[in-house]
Design a protein around this motif. Structure first.
Motif, mmCIF file in Angstrom:
data_model
loop_
_atom_site.group_PDB
_atom_site.id
_atom_site.type_symbol
_atom_site.label_atom_id
_atom_site.label_comp_id
_atom_site.label_asym_id
_atom_site.label_seq_id
_atom_site.Cartn_x
_atom_site.Cartn_y
_atom_site.Cartn_z
ATOM 1 N N PRO A 1 0.854 -1.305 0.088
ATOM 2 C CA PRO A 1 0.192 -0.028 -0.098
ATOM 3 C C PRO A 1 1.078 1.218 0.012
ATOM 4 N N ILE A 2 1.634 1.706 -1.093
ATOM 5 C CA ILE A 2 2.486 2.726 -1.246
ATOM 6 C C ILE A 2 1.925 3.825 -2.249
ATOM 7 N N VAL A 3 2.549 4.926 -1.812
ATOM 8 C CA VAL A 3 1.960 6.107 -2.841
ATOM 9 C C VAL A 3 3.269 6.575 -3.457
ATOM 10 N N GLU A 4 4.283 6.236 -3.040
ATOM 11 C CA GLU A 4 5.605 6.703 -3.685
ATOM 12 C C GLU A 4 6.423 5.618 -3.888
ATOM 13 N N PRO A 5 7.430 5.755 -4.866
ATOM 14 C CA PRO A 5 8.207 4.545 -5.323
ATOM 15 C C PRO A 5 9.081 4.118 -4.058
ATOM 16 N N LEU A 6 9.225 3.034 -3.881
ATOM 17 C CA LEU A 6 10.128 2.343 -2.822
ATOM 18 C C LEU A 6 11.335 1.894 -3.204
ATOM 19 N N VAL A 7 12.573 1.863 -2.393
ATOM 20 C CA VAL A 7 13.762 1.433 -2.712
ATOM 21 C C VAL A 7 14.121 0.351 -1.683
ATOM 22 N N VAL A 8 14.220 -0.847 -1.778
ATOM 23 C CA VAL A 8 14.382 -1.771 -0.727
ATOM 24 C C VAL A 8 15.597 -2.635 -1.005
ATOM 25 N N ARG A 9 16.537 -2.817 -0.031
ATOM 26 C CA ARG A 9 17.460 -3.862 -0.209
ATOM 27 C C ARG A 9 17.284 -5.061 0.621
ATOM 28 N N LEU A 10 17.215 -6.160 0.113
ATOM 29 C CA LEU A 10 17.013 -7.593 0.545
ATOM 30 C C LEU A 10 18.335 -8.155 1.159
ATOM 31 N N LEU A 11 17.859 -8.510 2.473
ATOM 32 C CA LEU A 11 19.230 -9.066 3.002
ATOM 33 C C LEU A 11 18.796 -10.425 3.628
ATOM 34 N N ASP A 12 19.713 -11.276 3.716
ATOM 35 C CA ASP A 12 19.350 -12.711 4.280
ATOM 36 C C ASP A 12 19.737 -12.473 6.080
ATOM 37 N N GLN A 13 20.530 -11.449 6.123
ATOM 38 C CA GLN A 13 20.744 -11.443 7.854
ATOM 39 C C GLN A 13 21.203 -9.932 8.004
ATOM 40 N N PRO A 14 20.938 -9.372 9.189
ATOM 41 C CA PRO A 14 21.263 -8.005 9.448
ATOM 42 C C PRO A 14 22.782 -7.847 9.196
ATOM 43 N N VAL A 15 23.016 -6.464 8.656
ATOM 44 C CA VAL A 15 24.428 -6.390 8.466
ATOM 45 C C VAL A 15 24.600 -5.127 9.566
ATOM 46 N N ASP A 16 26.042 -4.801 9.738
ATOM 47 C CA ASP A 16 26.503 -3.806 10.577
ATOM 48 C C ASP A 16 26.089 -2.343 10.310
ATOM 49 N N ARG B 1 23.351 -1.334 8.654
ATOM 50 C CA ARG B 1 21.973 -1.601 8.422
ATOM 51 C C ARG B 1 21.406 -0.008 7.996
ATOM 52 N N THR B 2 20.741 -0.026 7.124
ATOM 53 C CA THR B 2 19.888 1.178 6.642
ATOM 54 C C THR B 2 18.265 1.295 6.780
ATOM 55 N N GLU B 3 17.698 2.372 6.510
ATOM 56 C CA GLU B 3 16.303 2.241 6.545
ATOM 57 C C GLU B 3 15.626 1.705 5.683
ATOM 58 N N HIS B 4 16.587 1.442 4.362
ATOM 59 C CA HIS B 4 16.274 0.669 3.260
ATOM 60 C C HIS B 4 16.128 -0.670 3.332
ATOM 61 N N ASP B 5 16.548 -1.349 4.725
ATOM 62 C CA ASP B 5 16.946 -2.994 4.379
ATOM 63 C C ASP B 5 15.548 -3.686 4.669
ATOM 64 N N ALA B 6 15.364 -4.718 4.154
ATOM 65 C CA ALA B 6 14.360 -5.768 4.672
ATOM 66 C C ALA B 6 15.136 -7.216 4.836
ATOM 67 N N ILE B 7 14.880 -7.734 6.105
ATOM 68 C CA ILE B 7 15.373 -8.812 6.472
ATOM 69 C C ILE B 7 14.654 -10.065 6.392
ATOM 70 N N ILE B 8 14.964 -10.828 5.929
ATOM 71 C CA ILE B 8 14.421 -12.214 5.568
ATOM 72 C C ILE B 8 13.704 -12.953 6.642
ATOM 73 N N LEU B 9 12.622 -13.423 6.530
ATOM 74 C CA LEU B 9 11.964 -14.249 7.772
ATOM 75 C C LEU B 9 11.689 -15.437 7.295
ATOM 76 N N ASP B 10 11.268 -15.865 6.294
ATOM 77 C CA ASP B 10 10.895 -17.196 5.671
ATOM 78 C C ASP B 10 11.078 -17.391 4.436
ATOM 79 N N ILE B 11 11.269 -18.627 4.065
ATOM 80 C CA ILE B 11 11.542 -19.001 2.538
ATOM 81 C C ILE B 11 10.385 -20.112 2.387
ATOM 82 N N ASP B 12 9.488 -20.155 1.260
ATOM 83 C CA ASP B 12 8.688 -21.323 1.237
ATOM 84 C C ASP B 12 8.530 -21.440 -0.327
ATOM 85 N N GLY B 13 9.136 -22.402 -0.967
ATOM 86 C CA GLY B 13 9.446 -22.535 -2.397
ATOM 87 C C GLY B 13 9.896 -21.212 -3.191
ATOM 88 N N ASP B 14 9.231 -20.583 -4.302
ATOM 89 C CA ASP B 14 9.580 -19.470 -4.633
ATOM 90 C C ASP B 14 8.947 -18.188 -4.077
#
Ligand code: SF4
Length: 362
Positions: A12-27, A29-42
């Motif tokens: 539900p966004i009204v502005e373009p969003l930039v997201v960096r995908l991470l498999d684990q937190p990094v030192d 870390r920025t406000e644009h980071d998303a950390i993986i919670l779960d993988i199920d197939g694709d």
């Protein structure tokens, strides 16, 4: 084929969003980071500011460190940065003031300004990355482009850019900004199709293009910029190739690289393939002489996008693998070829029925 778009569950966004995908937190870390919670197939679920963000990708494909651009209302995200690739390019505009016979990305009328988002995406790239900038013609939005380059250079001085431009929109006063950005940070890729202004203008579909290019190149030269001149070989300019070599050697000796390029069969390149493609596996003579002239004058000439077996043995050392990983393929007869590791192969959209005649394992 590598996916440059990834399906995402709507946000539900009204502005373009930039997201960096991470498999684990990094030192760092920025406000644009998303950390993986779960993988199920694709399906991969990430935590992003307390919300769930779901991306669909092939199982086992690494997305760690990738940077996505999500646009409002779209069910797929642009994969702007692939962290494990050296072939990341930002398409900054689809507007162009030329109509080249071989254009792989035919221009569109409207421009959607995403320079701010692209600056953020670049700031999230892996260390020492080289990022391509292309269009359209990026310099149609010169002020925004310079703003982005200065912003990224300030926050990430380790990054470098390869910018494709027709160089016709530089003005003498831009030299100062080019110097400030630094010649080692940006390589400007500039097309030059003929030393004959009429032929060059005909190929790019714009009267006066050659005349506008000359002062642009002069500005780049005065600024000490790094320049890669790019000449796509075509039926239309094949006989001019030696003239281009002489012209560069005598007038443009400041350039860093001269790239002699094979045609990409997509966009207008596909539409005009029959009248433009030059089968250099059958006739390499002009290219050989042009390379010899460049070498004799101390110019670095390279062959881009040439399958190695299309090049005579003596010139194969000039033909590095240049086709981006996401658009590269090999053909059946490449299996077992001793040169496959170093050969750049073919564009995904190459059609061998209409292509090179004299290829085969080497
Ligand atoms: S056979 Fe294929 S891999 Fe070998 S040089 Fe030719 S195009 Fe390249």
């Amino acid at each position: 084929m590598i996916d440059l778009r990834l399906k995402v569950d709507p946000l539900p966004i009204v502005e373009p969003l930039v997201v960096r995908l991470l498999d684990q937190p990094v030192d760092n870390r920025t406000e644009h980071d998303a950390i993986i919670l779960d993988i199920d197939g694709d399906r991969r679920e990430y935590e992003y500011h307390g919300f769930s963000f779901t991306v669909h990708a092939r199982p086992h494909e690494s997305l760690d460190g990738d940077v996505l651009l999500v646009l409002p209302g779209q069910a797929s995200a642009h994969r702007l940065i692939r962290a494990n690739s050296n072939h990341n390019t930002f398409l900054v505009t689809e507007q162009c003031d030329q109509l080249c016979v071989m254009c792989s990305q035919p221009p569109k009328k409207y421009h959607f300004d995403l320079f701010d988002q692209l600056a953020v995406a670049a700031s999230l790239a892996p260390r020492d990355a080289m990022i391509g900038i292309s269009g359209g013609e990026p310099l149609l939005h010169k002020e925004r482009l310079f703003q982005m380059l200065f912003a990224v250079s300030a926050s990430r001085p380790d990054l470098r850019f390869h910018i494709l431009t027709n160089a016709q929109h530089f003005e003498p006063q831009d030299a100062e900004r080019l110097v400030a950005l630094g010649s080692d940070r940006i390589l400007w890729g500039v097309p030059l199709y003929s030393a004959n202004p009429k032929t060059h203008d005909r190929i790019v579909g714009k009267e006066g293009a050659f005349a506008s290019l000359e002062p642009g190149l002069a500005t780049l030269m005065r600024a000490g910029a790094s320049v890669e001149l790019r000449t796509v070989v075509l039926q239309q300019n094949w006989e001019d190739l030696i003239g281009v070599a002489e012209f560069i050697a005598t007038r443009l000796g400041f350039i860093s690289v001269w790239a002699i390029m094979q045609l990409e069969r997509i966009g207008y390149g596909r539409m005009n393939w029959a009248s433009s493609f030059k089968d250099t596996s059958a006739d390499f003579e002009q290219a050989a002489r042009a390379i010899d002239i460049a070498a004799a004058r101390g110019l670095k000439a390279w062959l881009y996008n040439f399958p190695l077996c299309s090049v005579p043995q003596d010139y194969r050392g000039y033909a590095p693998s240049t086709i981006s990983d996401w658009k590269r393929k090999y053909l059946d007869f490449c299996d077992g070829c001793g040169a496959r590791e170093t050969c750049g192969g073919f564009f995904q959209w190459y059609d061998h029925k209409e292509g090179f005649n004299g290829l085969g394992p080497i």
